[in-house]
Design a protein around this motif. Structure first.
Motif, PDB file in Angstrom:
ATOM      1  N   ARG A   2     -19.569 -56.464  37.735  1.00 45.45           N
ATOM      2  CA  ARG A   2     -19.383 -55.250  38.525  1.00 45.45           C
ATOM      3  C   ARG A   2     -18.030 -54.591  38.241  1.00 45.45           C
ATOM      4  N   ARG A   3     -17.961 -53.307  38.551  1.00 43.77           N
ATOM      5  CA  ARG A   3     -16.700 -52.574  38.417  1.00 43.77           C
ATOM      6  C   ARG A   3     -15.826 -52.874  39.624  1.00 43.77           C
ATOM      7  N   ARG A   4     -14.553 -53.195  39.382  1.00 46.06           N
ATOM      8  CA  ARG A   4     -13.648 -53.556  40.471  1.00 46.06           C
ATOM      9  C   ARG A   4     -13.011 -52.305  41.073  1.00 46.06           C
ATOM     10  N   CYS A   5     -13.288 -52.079  42.366  1.00 46.99           N
ATOM     11  CA  CYS A   5     -12.826 -50.858  43.011  1.00 46.99           C
ATOM     12  C   CYS A   5     -12.250 -51.080  44.395  1.00 46.99           C
ATOM     13  N   TYR A   6     -12.172 -52.359  44.854  1.00 47.99           N
ATOM     14  CA  TYR A   6     -11.659 -52.642  46.192  1.00 47.99           C
ATOM     15  C   TYR A   6     -10.249 -53.240  46.093  1.00 47.99           C
ATOM     16  N   ASP A   9     -10.036 -57.007  45.310  1.00 46.26           N
ATOM     17  CA  ASP A   9     -10.564 -57.553  44.056  1.00 46.26           C
ATOM     18  C   ASP A   9      -9.470 -58.270  43.255  1.00 46.26           C
ATOM     19  N   THR A  11      -7.352 -59.276  40.057  1.00 47.87           N
ATOM     20  CA  THR A  11      -6.958 -58.710  38.770  1.00 47.87           C
ATOM     21  C   THR A  11      -7.275 -59.719  37.672  1.00 47.87           C
ATOM     22  N   ASP A  45     -14.511 -62.398  44.460  1.00 45.60           N
ATOM     23  CA  ASP A  45     -14.172 -61.062  44.948  1.00 45.60           C
ATOM     24  C   ASP A  45     -14.889 -60.758  46.254  1.00 45.60           C
ATOM     25  N   TYR A  49     -13.138 -59.947  49.728  1.00 45.83           N
ATOM     26  CA  TYR A  49     -13.443 -58.694  50.418  1.00 45.83           C
ATOM     27  C   TYR A  49     -13.762 -58.959  51.883  1.00 45.83           C
ATOM     28  N   ASP A  63     -22.778 -53.841  45.696  1.00 42.04           N
ATOM     29  CA  ASP A  63     -22.327 -54.124  44.330  1.00 42.04           C
ATOM     30  C   ASP A  63     -21.856 -55.561  44.160  1.00 42.04           C
TER      31      ASP A  63
END
Length: 273
Positions: A2-6, A9, A11, A45, A49, A63
């Motif tokens: 998935r794309r990390r956007c939070y 998340d 690194t 992640d 979250y 996601d």
């Protein structure tokens, strides 16, 4: 993946610290097993979250992997002691990076009572008459840098002195190098003599100065109070929602793990490689 956007998340640098500390997937062992469908970084992640945002397990965004998959990994890693291993390895890495010995010999202990949600059973909750809180009590042990060694969750009506025996006994088994424990006056009395006689630990209490109104920074004790404040920044820890006390302990530890991985991956921090 998935794309990390939070904000919670991991690194790439944080994941490089956590991934080697997770257990080997079953498909890579000699006993064999089914390959894991979801990447472990996505699982981690999702747990971070939940801890950071305070949402329900069923309310995890789409996601992430399915919430049951995330919860199953969380429960499995908690029961196997993996969360504690990650915490201990990161703490040692921070201590070595700052020029300290990997193992602490002096620690600080304190407790915090928090309200419990309706999901917490009567058998694992109680009423703290001093704080006027119906819920649970967290007993946190940190080193002199505020890095956690142990967290234990009990009903709120359990006194610090009674819980202190169990906490110190666990610590002695896990960390035989410990010599000094700093605590507040709630841990005074018989606990001091018991720890000296049976555990070979010196418990030193730090009391609040008499006739001193308002907020006062107390020597030694401010370290653990600061650590409690750090943990409370994670919204899941503002109240206790967990049916099992060990799951509460694990979520508190995950909040500390996030703090430690971010400290280790800051550009201005020199880390021992």
């Amino acid at each position: 993946m998935r794309r990390r956007c939070y904000p919670s998340d991991t690194t790439t640098a944080e994941w490089a610290l956590i991934e080697p500390l997770l257990p080997v997937p079953a498909c890579r062992t000699r006993w064999g097993g089914r390959p894991e469908k979801h990447h472990r970084r996505d699982i981690v992640d999702a747990i971070r979250y939940l801890v950071d945002s305070g949402c329900k397990w069923r309310a995890l965004p789409q996601d992430f992997p399915p919430w049951r998959t995330v919860y199953d990994h969380f429960a499995k890693w908690t029961a196997a002691g993996i969360v504690g291993i990650i915490r201990d390895q990161l703490r040692r890495r921070i201590r070595c990076g700052s020029g300290r010995a990997p193992h602490a010999v002096a620690i600080v202990i304190d407790s915090q009572s928090v309200k419990a949600a309706e999901t917490v059973s009567k058998a694992t909750r109680g009423y703290d008459a001093a704080k006027k809180i119906n819920g649970r009590k967290r007993h946190l042990v940190v080193d002199t840098r505020g890095l956690p060694l142990l967290v234990m969750v009990t009903p709120a009506n359990v006194s610090d002195r009674d819980a202190g025996r169990e906490v110190l006994f666990r610590l002695r088994l896990m960390h035989p190098e410990l010599t000094v424990v700093w605590a507040d006056s709630a841990y005074a009395g018989g606990l001091v003599d018991w720890a000296r006689s049976f555990l070979k630990l010196t418990v030193k209490t730090v009391s609040r100065p008499k006739n001193t109104p308002g907020f006062v920074i107390l020597p030694r004790r401010w370290v653990v109070e600061r650590s409690i404040a750090w943990i409370m920044q994670a919204r899941r820890n503002a109240r206790d929602y967990e049916r099992l006390p060990q799951h509460s302990e694990a979520l508190i530890t995950w909040a500390a793990i996030t703090l430690m991985t971010r400290r280790l991956t800051r550009p201005d921090v020199a880390v021992a490689r």
